[in-house]
Enzyme design. Sequence first.
Site, PDB file in Angstrom:
ATOM      1  N   PHE A 139       0.811  -1.216   0.000  1.00 54.12           N
ATOM      2  CA  PHE A 139       0.000   0.000   0.000  1.00 54.12           C
ATOM      3  C   PHE A 139       0.846   1.268   0.000  1.00 54.12           C
ATOM      4  O   PHE A 139       0.411   2.321  -0.478  1.00 54.12           O
ATOM      5  CB  PHE A 139      -0.960   0.002   1.196  1.00 54.12           C
ATOM      6  CG  PHE A 139      -0.364   0.409   2.511  1.00 54.12           C
ATOM      7  CD1 PHE A 139      -0.407   1.729   2.941  1.00 54.12           C
ATOM      8  CD2 PHE A 139       0.218  -0.526   3.349  1.00 54.12           C
ATOM      9  CE1 PHE A 139       0.117   2.113   4.165  1.00 54.12           C
ATOM     10  CE2 PHE A 139       0.747  -0.158   4.572  1.00 54.12           C
ATOM     11  CZ  PHE A 139       0.700   1.161   4.985  1.00 54.12           C
ATOM     12  N   LYS A 140       2.053   1.173   0.508  1.00 53.22           N
ATOM     13  CA  LYS A 140       2.872   2.370   0.639  1.00 53.22           C
ATOM     14  C   LYS A 140       3.395   2.880  -0.699  1.00 53.22           C
ATOM     15  O   LYS A 140       3.979   3.958  -0.756  1.00 53.22           O
ATOM     16  CB  LYS A 140       4.015   2.092   1.623  1.00 53.22           C
ATOM     17  CG  LYS A 140       3.459   1.843   3.023  1.00 53.22           C
ATOM     18  CD  LYS A 140       4.482   1.391   4.026  1.00 53.22           C
ATOM     19  CE  LYS A 140       3.789   1.122   5.361  1.00 53.22           C
ATOM     20  NZ  LYS A 140       4.692   0.662   6.407  1.00 53.22           N
TER      21      LYS A 140
END
Length: 433
Positions: free
Chosen positions: A106-107
């Site tokens: 997700f980062k």
Amino acid sequence: MNYYSTNHKAPTATLEEAVIKGLAPDRGLYMPEEIKLLPASFFNHIDTLSFQEIAFEVATCFFGNDIEAADLKNIVCDTLSFDIPIVNIENNIYSLELFHGPTLAFKDVGARFMARLLRHFIRKESRGQVNVLVATSGDTGSAVANGFLGVDGIHVYVLYPKGKVSPIQESQFTTLGRNITALEVDGVFDDCQALVKQAFMDEELNRQMRLTSANSINVARFLPQAFYYFYAYAQLKRQGRAGNVVVCVPSGNFGNLCAGLFAHRMGLPVKRFIAANNANDVFYQYLKTGTYTPQSSKQTLANAMDVGAPSNFARIAALFNGNHGAIKAVIGGATYSDAMIRESMKGCYTATGYILDPHGACGYRALKEQLQPGETGIFLETAHPAKFKETVDDALHINLPIPDRLVAFMQNEKQSVPMRNDFHVFKQFLLSR
């Protein structure tokens, strides 16, 4: 827009200053002075918009006063060159798959956005080299390193705890070289984060080097994560399932949950949030008692959540003016042992065939336990399960294939610098570069 410090002892900063500094001079975290409410018309037709179109509208609320519209649109579209789909797992539970970016975590969203925003400011002002410091418990390091790889005028230092990230995660930021330096710290994640924060407070270091952070303490890292909460809602609306939405966020340093709370303040129709913790249950205990008591972090299967002193708690407190009751009204909690995480992974796979990573397993289980009739639940599947292959294989008794992108990282040679958990040693290393 100006940004204030959560400690209220530093001058307000412009967006550029907040991004470049990362941390306020009084050790506080920067917060925007205003959170703009999106108009009802936006939500009425959000299901007709693309991910990039939705993100640009949200980004304009945060950054539109500081960046030309065309430049901001380019940054958004370049950042979001991949999809983030919701997948129906069972009945009224959906997975928001945040692992379709370059490093399968997700980062990628926040790290890629920040890299492009920082590059925009450097080019605009003809600045000298900026040194990005980032502490990682797993996926932050790979997302930031790959987001900034080869960007002129920027050097990245990734600090990670020795022996406490998965081999695949480690390979994603220790094999790159070029403008990426990996520091293998003899300690835990909280030690790495403390070294980064000390660096920002050291006057000599800051006189000689331009420092910024790419952890979620940086507004340019965590705010863009609001984009995919809106996109998840749009996808549910297309399916006619957008009523009584509950979002469960596997939480470690709490930047991801913070982004969701900002989206909620901007008008996103989420009924409530659940913060799913592993054995590092500082926030869960805060919800129960009203007392925030940081602890030493514990090592778990869900290593990206192994945080005993979550930085972004300060932002949550600021958002709700420190009102424990108001926080509890919007956020519920859950905490799970390693045994419960394995059990959840196995139960989901047996019942549905869906493979969870250890972090997503916490989110999935919290929804199974807390979702009420008539509610639709989304949990954030924050990383591809293959990044935790040993854990997944052991829990599910399978041989999970490793995606080609991860195989490519693993074939390269590890390049890392052993580092004692000692700020003086870290400082001298930086000054010698």
